[in-house]
Design a protein around this motif. Structure first.
Motif, PDB file in Angstrom:
ATOM      1  N   LEU A 115      10.450   8.389  -8.915  1.00  0.00           N
ATOM      2  CA  LEU A 115       9.482   7.671  -8.080  1.00  0.00           C
ATOM      3  C   LEU A 115      10.249   6.923  -6.996  1.00  0.00           C
ATOM      4  O   LEU A 115      11.060   6.049  -7.300  1.00  0.00           O
ATOM      5  CB  LEU A 115       8.669   6.691  -8.936  1.00  0.00           C
ATOM      6  N   GLU A 116      10.002   7.276  -5.749  1.00  0.00           N
ATOM      7  CA  GLU A 116      10.677   6.616  -4.642  1.00  0.00           C
ATOM      8  C   GLU A 116       9.645   6.027  -3.688  1.00  0.00           C
ATOM      9  O   GLU A 116       8.569   6.614  -3.487  1.00  0.00           O
ATOM     10  CB  GLU A 116      11.572   7.608  -3.890  1.00  0.00           C
ATOM     11  N   PRO A 117       9.959   4.887  -3.067  1.00  0.00           N
ATOM     12  CA  PRO A 117       9.002   4.260  -2.143  1.00  0.00           C
ATOM     13  C   PRO A 117       8.850   5.077  -0.863  1.00  0.00           C
ATOM     14  O   PRO A 117       9.689   5.922  -0.539  1.00  0.00           O
ATOM     15  CB  PRO A 117       9.634   2.896  -1.863  1.00  0.00           C
ATOM     16  N   GLN A 118       7.779   4.794  -0.133  1.00  0.00           N
ATOM     17  CA  GLN A 118       7.443   5.586   1.047  1.00  0.00           C
ATOM     18  C   GLN A 118       8.547   5.571   2.091  1.00  0.00           C
ATOM     19  O   GLN A 118       8.807   6.575   2.753  1.00  0.00           O
ATOM     20  CB  GLN A 118       6.140   5.061   1.658  1.00  0.00           C
ATOM     21  N   LEU A 119       9.208   4.429   2.279  1.00  0.00           N
ATOM     22  CA  LEU A 119      10.278   4.341   3.269  1.00  0.00           C
ATOM     23  C   LEU A 119      11.374   5.359   2.986  1.00  0.00           C
ATOM     24  O   LEU A 119      11.835   6.067   3.884  1.00  0.00           O
ATOM     25  CB  LEU A 119      10.874   2.925   3.276  1.00  0.00           C
ATOM     26  N   VAL A 120      11.788   5.453   1.723  1.00  0.00           N
ATOM     27  CA  VAL A 120      12.855   6.382   1.337  1.00  0.00           C
ATOM     28  C   VAL A 120      12.392   7.827   1.487  1.00  0.00           C
ATOM     29  O   VAL A 120      13.130   8.683   1.983  1.00  0.00           O
ATOM     30  CB  VAL A 120      13.326   6.095  -0.100  1.00  0.00           C
TER      31      VAL A 120
ATOM     32  N   GLY B 103      17.816   5.128  -3.383  1.00  0.00           N
ATOM     33  CA  GLY B 103      17.379   6.076  -2.360  1.00  0.00           C
ATOM     34  C   GLY B 103      17.893   5.718  -0.981  1.00  0.00           C
ATOM     35  O   GLY B 103      18.347   6.584  -0.226  1.00  0.00           O
ATOM     36  N   LEU B 104      17.837   4.433  -0.627  1.00  0.00           N
ATOM     37  CA  LEU B 104      18.342   4.003   0.679  1.00  0.00           C
ATOM     38  C   LEU B 104      19.857   4.188   0.785  1.00  0.00           C
ATOM     39  O   LEU B 104      20.373   4.572   1.829  1.00  0.00           O
ATOM     40  CB  LEU B 104      18.003   2.534   0.916  1.00  0.00           C
TER      41      LEU B 104
ATOM     42  N   ALA C  34       8.315  -5.600  -0.568  1.00  0.00           N
ATOM     43  CA  ALA C  34       7.384  -4.508  -0.864  1.00  0.00           C
ATOM     44  C   ALA C  34       6.917  -3.828   0.425  1.00  0.00           C
ATOM     45  O   ALA C  34       6.843  -2.600   0.502  1.00  0.00           O
ATOM     46  CB  ALA C  34       6.186  -5.047  -1.642  1.00  0.00           C
ATOM     47  N   LEU C  35       6.610  -4.624   1.449  1.00  0.00           N
ATOM     48  CA  LEU C  35       6.191  -4.059   2.733  1.00  0.00           C
ATOM     49  C   LEU C  35       7.322  -3.263   3.375  1.00  0.00           C
ATOM     50  O   LEU C  35       7.088  -2.209   3.991  1.00  0.00           O
ATOM     51  CB  LEU C  35       5.741  -5.179   3.675  1.00  0.00           C
ATOM     52  N   LEU C  36       8.549  -3.748   3.227  1.00  0.00           N
ATOM     53  CA  LEU C  36       9.711  -3.030   3.744  1.00  0.00           C
ATOM     54  C   LEU C  36       9.783  -1.633   3.142  1.00  0.00           C
ATOM     55  O   LEU C  36       9.894  -0.625   3.857  1.00  0.00           O
ATOM     56  CB  LEU C  36      10.985  -3.823   3.444  1.00  0.00           C
ATOM     57  N   PHE C  37       9.719  -1.557   1.821  1.00  0.00           N
ATOM     58  CA  PHE C  37       9.865  -0.262   1.156  1.00  0.00           C
ATOM     59  C   PHE C  37       8.612   0.603   1.271  1.00  0.00           C
ATOM     60  O   PHE C  37       8.650   1.794   0.967  1.00  0.00           O
ATOM     61  CB  PHE C  37      10.276  -0.456  -0.299  1.00  0.00           C
ATOM     62  N   ASP C  38       7.529   0.010   1.736  1.00  0.00           N
ATOM     63  CA  ASP C  38       6.338   0.804   2.017  1.00  0.00           C
ATOM     64  C   ASP C  38       6.349   1.299   3.460  1.00  0.00           C
ATOM     65  O   ASP C  38       5.409   1.960   3.898  1.00  0.00           O
ATOM     66  CB  ASP C  38       5.071  -0.029   1.758  1.00  0.00           C
TER      67      ASP C  38
END
Length: 405
Positions: free
Chosen positions: A186-191, A155-156, A43-47
Protein backbone atom coordinates in the motif's frame (compact mmCIF):
# COMPACT_ATOMS: atom_id res chain seq x y z
CA UNK A 1 -4.51 9.99 9.55
CA UNK A 2 -6.82 12.80 8.45
CA UNK A 3 -9.75 11.18 10.26
CA UNK A 4 -7.78 10.69 13.47
CA UNK A 5 -6.46 14.27 13.39
CA UNK A 6 -10.01 15.56 12.96
CA UNK A 7 -11.18 13.47 15.92
CA UNK A 8 -8.32 14.82 18.05
CA UNK A 9 -9.40 18.40 17.30
CA UNK A 10 -12.98 17.60 18.31
CA UNK A 11 -11.85 15.98 21.56
CA UNK A 12 -9.64 18.95 22.45
CA UNK A 13 -12.71 21.19 22.25
CA UNK A 14 -14.56 18.95 24.71
CA UNK A 15 -11.99 18.77 27.51
CA UNK A 16 -10.26 21.27 29.76
CA UNK A 17 -6.46 21.39 29.92
CA UNK A 18 -6.19 19.24 33.06
CA UNK A 19 -7.82 16.34 31.23
CA UNK A 20 -5.23 16.37 28.40
CA UNK A 21 -2.32 14.21 29.56
CA UNK A 22 1.09 15.87 29.46
CA UNK A 23 2.59 12.71 27.96
CA UNK A 24 6.37 12.25 28.21
CA UNK A 25 6.63 15.85 29.37
CA UNK A 26 6.30 17.53 26.01
CA UNK A 27 3.32 19.77 26.34
CA UNK A 28 -0.10 18.25 26.90
CA UNK A 29 -2.69 20.22 24.96
CA UNK A 30 -0.05 22.10 22.98
CA UNK A 31 1.46 18.84 21.71
CA UNK A 32 -1.87 17.22 20.86
CA UNK A 33 -3.08 20.34 19.03
CA UNK A 34 0.20 20.65 17.13
CA UNK A 35 0.34 16.97 16.18
CA UNK A 36 -3.21 17.08 14.84
CA UNK A 37 -2.23 19.92 12.48
CA UNK A 38 1.23 18.59 11.60
CA UNK A 39 -0.02 15.07 10.86
CA UNK A 40 -2.76 16.58 8.70
CA UNK A 41 -0.05 18.40 6.73
CA UNK A 42 1.93 15.17 6.31
CA UNK A 43 -1.20 13.28 5.21
CA UNK A 44 -1.95 15.96 2.60
CA UNK A 45 1.67 15.80 1.43
CA UNK A 46 1.51 12.06 0.79
CA UNK A 47 -1.89 12.44 -0.83
CA UNK A 48 -0.24 14.75 -3.37
CA UNK A 49 -2.02 17.91 -2.16
CA UNK A 50 1.16 19.96 -2.02
CA UNK A 51 -0.33 23.46 -1.88
CA UNK A 52 -2.76 22.52 0.91
CA UNK A 53 0.01 20.66 2.70
CA UNK A 54 2.30 23.72 2.64
CA UNK A 55 -0.44 25.93 4.07
CA UNK A 56 -1.10 23.37 6.81
CA UNK A 57 2.61 23.09 7.70
CA UNK A 58 2.87 26.88 7.93
CA UNK A 59 -0.14 26.92 10.25
CA UNK A 60 1.44 24.22 12.42
CA UNK A 61 4.78 26.09 12.57
CA UNK A 62 3.07 29.02 14.30
CA UNK A 63 1.66 26.86 17.12
CA UNK A 64 3.28 26.61 20.59
CA UNK A 65 3.68 22.85 20.22
CA UNK A 66 5.99 23.35 17.23
CA UNK A 67 8.70 24.57 19.61
CA UNK A 68 8.97 21.29 21.52
CA UNK A 69 12.19 19.50 20.72
CA UNK A 70 10.67 16.21 19.60
CA UNK A 71 8.12 17.77 17.26
CA UNK A 72 10.03 20.62 15.61
CA UNK A 73 12.03 18.46 13.14
CA UNK A 74 8.79 17.04 11.73
CA UNK A 75 7.30 20.39 10.75
CA UNK A 76 10.58 21.84 9.46
CA UNK A 77 11.43 18.72 7.46
CA UNK A 78 7.89 18.27 6.17
CA UNK A 79 7.62 21.80 4.81
CA UNK A 80 11.14 21.45 3.37
CA UNK A 81 10.04 18.39 1.39
CA UNK A 82 6.96 20.17 0.02
CA UNK A 83 9.14 23.09 -1.07
CA UNK A 84 11.68 20.74 -2.64
CA UNK A 85 9.00 18.90 -4.62
CA UNK A 86 7.82 22.22 -6.06
CA UNK A 87 11.29 23.46 -6.99
CA UNK A 88 11.61 25.98 -4.15
CA UNK A 89 15.16 24.82 -3.47
CA UNK A 90 16.47 27.75 -1.42
CA UNK A 91 13.64 27.59 1.09
CA UNK A 92 13.71 23.78 1.14
CA UNK A 93 17.41 23.71 1.94
CA UNK A 94 17.04 26.35 4.65
CA UNK A 95 14.19 24.49 6.37
CA UNK A 96 15.77 21.04 6.10
CA UNK A 97 19.14 22.29 7.36
CA UNK A 98 17.37 24.01 10.27
CA UNK A 99 15.69 20.70 11.18
CA UNK A 100 19.00 18.81 11.13
CA UNK A 101 20.93 21.51 13.00
CA UNK A 102 18.18 21.74 15.64
CA UNK A 103 18.24 17.97 16.16
CA UNK A 104 22.04 17.89 16.44
CA UNK A 105 22.03 20.79 18.90
CA UNK A 106 19.56 18.87 21.05
CA UNK A 107 21.48 15.57 20.81
CA UNK A 108 19.02 13.52 18.77
CA UNK A 109 20.57 13.54 15.31
CA UNK A 110 19.30 9.99 14.76
CA UNK A 111 15.68 11.23 15.05
CA UNK A 112 13.77 9.24 12.41
CA UNK A 113 11.77 12.36 11.53
CA UNK A 114 14.96 13.69 9.93
CA UNK A 115 14.46 11.17 7.12
CA UNK A 116 12.07 13.69 5.57
CA UNK A 117 14.59 16.54 5.93
CA UNK A 118 17.33 14.49 4.25
CA UNK A 119 14.92 13.47 1.47
CA UNK A 120 14.23 17.17 0.89
CA UNK A 121 17.95 17.91 0.66
CA UNK A 122 18.43 14.93 -1.67
CA UNK A 123 15.66 16.23 -3.93
CA UNK A 124 17.24 19.68 -4.04
CA UNK A 125 20.66 18.21 -4.84
CA UNK A 126 19.22 16.03 -7.62
CA UNK A 127 17.33 18.92 -9.19
CA UNK A 128 20.49 21.03 -9.10
CA UNK A 129 22.63 18.11 -10.38
CA UNK A 130 24.88 18.12 -7.29
CA UNK A 131 25.27 14.37 -7.31
CA UNK A 132 27.73 13.95 -4.42
CA UNK A 133 25.37 15.80 -2.09
CA UNK A 134 22.42 13.79 -3.40
CA UNK A 135 24.24 10.54 -2.66
CA UNK A 136 25.10 11.66 0.87
CA UNK A 137 21.57 12.78 1.79
CA UNK A 138 19.96 9.72 0.23
CA UNK A 139 22.21 7.58 2.40
CA UNK A 140 21.31 9.57 5.52
CA UNK A 141 17.59 9.33 4.75
CA UNK A 142 17.86 5.59 3.99
CA UNK A 143 19.29 4.90 7.46
CA UNK A 144 16.31 6.59 9.11
CA UNK A 145 13.68 5.35 6.63
CA UNK A 146 14.58 1.73 7.31
CA UNK A 147 14.07 2.33 11.03
CA UNK A 148 10.55 3.63 10.50
CA UNK A 149 9.38 0.90 8.12
CA UNK A 150 6.82 3.37 6.73
CA UNK A 151 5.81 2.60 3.16
CA UNK A 152 5.35 6.28 2.28
CA UNK A 153 8.95 7.14 3.15
CA UNK A 154 10.32 3.91 1.66
CA UNK A 155 8.53 4.72 -1.60
CA UNK A 156 9.86 8.28 -1.71
CA UNK A 157 13.35 7.04 -0.93
CA UNK A 158 13.09 4.61 -3.86
CA UNK A 159 11.89 7.35 -6.26
CA UNK A 160 14.83 9.59 -5.45
CA UNK A 161 17.35 6.75 -5.51
CA UNK A 162 16.23 5.82 -9.05
CA UNK A 163 16.46 9.47 -10.14
CA UNK A 164 20.06 9.43 -8.94
CA UNK A 165 20.73 6.22 -10.85
CA UNK A 166 19.33 7.83 -14.02
CA UNK A 167 21.72 10.77 -13.64
CA UNK A 168 24.77 8.70 -12.73
CA UNK A 169 24.36 5.41 -14.63
CA UNK A 170 21.82 6.17 -17.35
CA UNK A 171 18.15 5.58 -18.04
CA UNK A 172 18.51 1.87 -18.85
CA UNK A 173 20.09 1.16 -15.45
CA UNK A 174 17.44 3.30 -13.74
CA UNK A 175 14.62 1.45 -15.48
CA UNK A 176 16.10 -1.89 -14.49
CA UNK A 177 16.46 -0.69 -10.91
CA UNK A 178 12.88 0.59 -10.83
CA UNK A 179 11.49 -2.72 -12.01
CA UNK A 180 13.58 -4.82 -9.63
CA UNK A 181 13.06 -2.64 -6.54
CA UNK A 182 10.56 -4.12 -4.05
CA UNK A 183 7.26 -2.26 -3.84
CA UNK A 184 5.12 -1.82 -0.75
CA UNK A 185 1.63 -3.33 -0.80
CA UNK A 186 0.00 0.00 0.00
CA UNK A 187 1.60 3.24 -1.14
CA UNK A 188 0.24 6.80 -0.89
CA UNK A 189 -0.92 8.67 -3.97
CA UNK A 190 2.17 10.90 -4.11
CA UNK A 191 4.49 7.89 -4.39
CA UNK A 192 2.23 6.14 -6.92
CA UNK A 193 2.09 9.23 -9.14
CA UNK A 194 5.81 10.02 -8.89
CA UNK A 195 6.71 6.40 -9.65
CA UNK A 196 4.40 6.17 -12.66
CA UNK A 197 5.63 9.48 -14.10
CA UNK A 198 9.22 8.43 -13.47
CA UNK A 199 8.77 5.12 -15.29
CA UNK A 200 7.03 6.82 -18.22
CA UNK A 201 9.92 9.29 -18.52
CA UNK A 202 12.48 6.47 -18.50
CA UNK A 203 10.52 4.45 -21.07
CA UNK A 204 10.36 7.43 -23.43
CA UNK A 205 14.10 7.97 -22.99
CA UNK A 206 14.67 4.32 -23.91
CA UNK A 207 12.38 4.58 -26.93
CA UNK A 208 9.68 2.28 -25.53
CA UNK A 209 6.70 4.39 -26.53
CA UNK A 210 4.25 1.49 -26.41
CA UNK A 211 5.14 0.82 -22.77
CA UNK A 212 5.01 4.53 -21.87
CA UNK A 213 1.64 4.98 -23.58
CA UNK A 214 0.17 2.00 -21.74
CA UNK A 215 1.51 3.27 -18.42
CA UNK A 216 -0.14 6.70 -18.65
CA UNK A 217 -3.37 5.53 -20.29
CA UNK A 218 -6.33 7.03 -18.47
CA UNK A 219 -4.21 9.71 -16.78
CA UNK A 220 -4.16 12.36 -19.51
CA UNK A 221 -6.30 14.72 -17.39
CA UNK A 222 -3.95 14.44 -14.39
CA UNK A 223 -1.60 17.44 -14.27
CA UNK A 224 1.11 15.21 -12.79
CA UNK A 225 1.26 13.23 -16.04
CA UNK A 226 0.99 16.15 -18.46
CA UNK A 227 4.71 16.12 -19.19
CA UNK A 228 4.64 12.38 -19.91
CA UNK A 229 1.61 12.73 -22.21
CA UNK A 230 3.37 15.48 -24.16
CA UNK A 231 6.68 13.59 -24.36
CA UNK A 232 5.00 10.41 -25.63
CA UNK A 233 2.92 12.35 -28.17
CA UNK A 234 5.92 14.26 -29.54
CA UNK A 235 8.05 11.11 -29.71
CA UNK A 236 5.22 9.51 -31.70
CA UNK A 237 4.98 12.49 -34.04
CA UNK A 238 1.53 13.46 -32.74
CA UNK A 239 2.04 17.20 -32.31
CA UNK A 240 -1.67 17.96 -32.06
CA UNK A 241 -2.14 15.74 -28.98
CA UNK A 242 0.97 17.30 -27.41
CA UNK A 243 -0.37 20.80 -28.09
CA UNK A 244 -3.76 20.00 -26.52
CA UNK A 245 -2.12 18.50 -23.43
CA UNK A 246 0.09 21.58 -23.08
CA UNK A 247 -2.94 23.90 -23.33
CA UNK A 248 -4.76 21.92 -20.60
CA UNK A 249 -1.78 21.82 -18.23
CA UNK A 250 -2.52 23.87 -15.10
CA UNK A 251 0.02 24.47 -12.35
CA UNK A 252 0.07 26.10 -8.94
CA UNK A 253 1.47 29.63 -8.84
CA UNK A 254 4.43 28.80 -6.58
CA UNK A 255 5.42 25.53 -8.27
CA UNK A 256 8.66 26.49 -10.02
CA UNK A 257 9.46 22.89 -10.96
CA UNK A 258 6.15 22.56 -12.80
CA UNK A 259 6.53 25.99 -14.39
CA UNK A 260 9.97 25.02 -15.73
CA UNK A 261 8.54 21.74 -17.04
CA UNK A 262 5.72 23.60 -18.83
CA UNK A 263 8.19 25.97 -20.48
CA UNK A 264 10.42 23.12 -21.64
CA UNK A 265 7.46 21.29 -23.20
CA UNK A 266 6.43 24.58 -24.78
CA UNK A 267 9.88 24.65 -26.40
CA UNK A 268 9.42 21.10 -27.70
CA UNK A 269 5.94 21.75 -29.09
CA UNK A 270 6.95 25.02 -30.78
CA UNK A 271 10.01 23.33 -32.27
CA UNK A 272 7.85 20.50 -33.61
CA UNK A 273 5.52 23.13 -35.12
CA UNK A 274 8.49 24.77 -36.83
CA UNK A 275 8.31 27.95 -34.74
CA UNK A 276 12.05 28.07 -33.98
CA UNK A 277 12.28 31.70 -32.88
CA UNK A 278 9.32 31.27 -30.54
CA UNK A 279 10.98 28.13 -29.15
CA UNK A 280 14.18 30.09 -28.48
CA UNK A 281 12.19 32.68 -26.55
CA UNK A 282 10.63 29.92 -24.43
CA UNK A 283 14.07 28.42 -23.74
CA UNK A 284 15.36 31.78 -22.57
CA UNK A 285 12.37 32.13 -20.26
CA UNK A 286 12.81 28.56 -18.96
CA UNK A 287 16.48 29.20 -18.19
CA UNK A 288 15.61 32.45 -16.40
CA UNK A 289 12.93 30.75 -14.27
CA UNK A 290 15.14 27.77 -13.45
CA UNK A 291 18.12 29.96 -12.58
CA UNK A 292 16.33 31.41 -9.56
CA UNK A 293 16.62 28.00 -7.88
CA UNK A 294 19.46 26.45 -9.96
CA UNK A 295 17.14 23.81 -11.44
CA UNK A 296 19.31 21.92 -13.95
CA UNK A 297 17.84 18.42 -13.97
CA UNK A 298 14.64 19.32 -15.91
CA UNK A 299 16.85 20.38 -18.84
CA UNK A 300 19.17 17.38 -18.57
CA UNK A 301 16.14 15.08 -18.81
CA UNK A 302 15.03 16.81 -22.04
CA UNK A 303 17.85 16.20 -24.55
CA UNK A 304 15.71 17.63 -27.37
CA UNK A 305 15.91 21.15 -25.93
CA UNK A 306 19.62 21.05 -25.10
CA UNK A 307 20.68 22.28 -28.56
CA UNK A 308 18.84 25.55 -27.90
CA UNK A 309 20.28 25.77 -24.38
CA UNK A 310 23.77 25.33 -25.86
CA UNK A 311 23.04 28.24 -28.18
CA UNK A 312 22.15 30.36 -25.15
CA UNK A 313 25.39 29.29 -23.46
CA UNK A 314 27.53 30.06 -26.53
CA UNK A 315 26.07 33.54 -26.80
CA UNK A 316 27.18 34.13 -23.23
CA UNK A 317 23.90 35.87 -22.44
CA UNK A 318 23.04 33.47 -19.63
CA UNK A 319 25.83 31.98 -17.52
CA UNK A 320 23.36 29.55 -15.96
CA UNK A 321 22.78 28.02 -19.41
CA UNK A 322 26.48 27.08 -19.48
CA UNK A 323 26.13 25.29 -16.14
CA UNK A 324 23.16 23.30 -17.53
CA UNK A 325 25.28 22.24 -20.52
CA UNK A 326 28.08 21.22 -18.17
CA UNK A 327 25.67 19.12 -16.06
CA UNK A 328 24.20 17.52 -19.17
CA UNK A 329 27.64 16.69 -20.53
CA UNK A 330 28.67 15.12 -17.23
CA UNK A 331 25.62 12.83 -17.10
CA UNK A 332 26.07 11.66 -20.69
CA UNK A 333 29.82 10.97 -20.63
CA UNK A 334 29.79 8.22 -18.00
CA UNK A 335 28.84 5.44 -20.40
CA UNK A 336 31.53 6.59 -22.84
CA UNK A 337 34.03 6.63 -19.96
CA UNK A 338 33.05 3.06 -19.08
CA UNK A 339 33.87 1.96 -22.62
CA UNK A 340 37.34 3.47 -22.36
CA UNK A 341 38.26 1.19 -19.47
CA UNK A 342 40.06 -2.05 -20.33
CA UNK A 343 37.73 -3.79 -17.90
CA UNK A 344 34.50 -1.81 -17.27
CA UNK A 345 33.09 -1.43 -13.78
CA UNK A 346 30.14 -3.63 -12.87
CA UNK A 347 26.81 -2.01 -11.97
CA UNK A 348 27.51 -2.62 -8.27
CA UNK A 349 31.02 -1.19 -8.56
CA UNK A 350 29.65 1.93 -10.24
CA UNK A 351 27.18 2.29 -7.37
CA UNK A 352 30.03 2.02 -4.84
CA UNK A 353 32.09 4.51 -6.87
CA UNK A 354 29.30 7.09 -6.57
CA UNK A 355 29.75 7.05 -2.79
CA UNK A 356 33.52 7.55 -2.76
CA UNK A 357 33.58 11.39 -3.11
CA UNK A 358 31.19 11.74 -0.14
CA UNK A 359 32.10 12.22 3.50
CA UNK A 360 30.86 8.72 4.36
CA UNK A 361 33.16 6.14 5.92
CA UNK A 362 33.49 2.61 4.48
CA UNK A 363 31.30 1.32 7.29
CA UNK A 364 28.59 3.88 6.47
CA UNK A 365 28.77 3.10 2.75
CA UNK A 366 28.41 -0.62 3.44
CA UNK A 367 25.41 0.09 5.66
CA UNK A 368 23.78 2.25 3.01
CA UNK A 369 24.23 -0.45 0.35
CA UNK A 370 23.10 -3.23 2.74
CA UNK A 371 26.31 -5.19 2.24
CA UNK A 372 28.99 -6.34 4.67
CA UNK A 373 32.16 -4.34 5.16
CA UNK A 374 34.16 -7.25 3.66
CA UNK A 375 31.99 -7.22 0.52
CA UNK A 376 32.52 -3.48 0.25
CA UNK A 377 36.29 -3.94 0.57
CA UNK A 378 36.15 -6.51 -2.23
CA UNK A 379 34.29 -4.03 -4.48
CA UNK A 380 36.80 -1.29 -3.61
CA UNK A 381 39.70 -3.58 -4.47
CA UNK A 382 38.19 -4.27 -7.91
CA UNK A 383 37.49 -0.56 -8.49
CA UNK A 384 41.03 0.44 -7.57
CA UNK A 385 42.48 -2.25 -9.85
CA UNK A 386 40.32 -1.26 -12.82
CA UNK A 387 41.14 2.43 -12.37
CA UNK A 388 44.81 1.83 -11.60
CA UNK A 389 44.45 3.58 -8.24
CA UNK A 390 46.11 2.83 -4.94
CA UNK A 391 43.56 4.38 -2.60
CA UNK A 392 40.19 6.12 -2.38
CA UNK A 393 41.41 9.64 -3.13
CA UNK A 394 43.35 8.55 -6.22
CA UNK A 395 40.37 6.48 -7.40
CA UNK A 396 38.10 9.53 -7.11
CA UNK A 397 40.60 11.74 -8.98
CA UNK A 398 40.97 9.20 -11.80
CA UNK A 399 37.22 8.64 -12.00
CA UNK A 400 36.70 12.40 -12.35
CA UNK A 401 39.36 12.63 -15.07
CA UNK A 402 37.74 9.77 -16.97
CA UNK A 403 34.25 11.22 -16.64
CA UNK A 404 32.93 8.46 -14.40
CA UNK A 405 32.14 10.99 -11.65
Amino acid sequence: MLKTASEARELLRLFDDEFVIDFIGVGGRDSVAFLAECMTAIALLFDGELERSAAQFEKAMGMPGAQYRLWKPYVLGGLALVRALTGRCTEARSLATAAIDFAEANHFSSHHGLAIAHLALARVALDQCRLDDATYHLHQSAIRVQRTGRSALIGLQRVHHIDRVALTRGTAAALEELRSAPRCTLEPQLVVDLTRAQEARLLVAEGNLVGARALIAGHAANAGFASSVIDVALASGDVETARRALDRWTIEVGDLAARTAVLLRTVSVRTADGHVESARTAVQEAVSVAETESLRRPFVEQPAVMCLVRTQARRGSQAFAASIVEASTATHTRDAAQRRLIEPLSEREREVLDYLPTRLSNKEIASGLYISINTLKSHLSHIYAKLGAGDRDVAVAKAVDLGLL
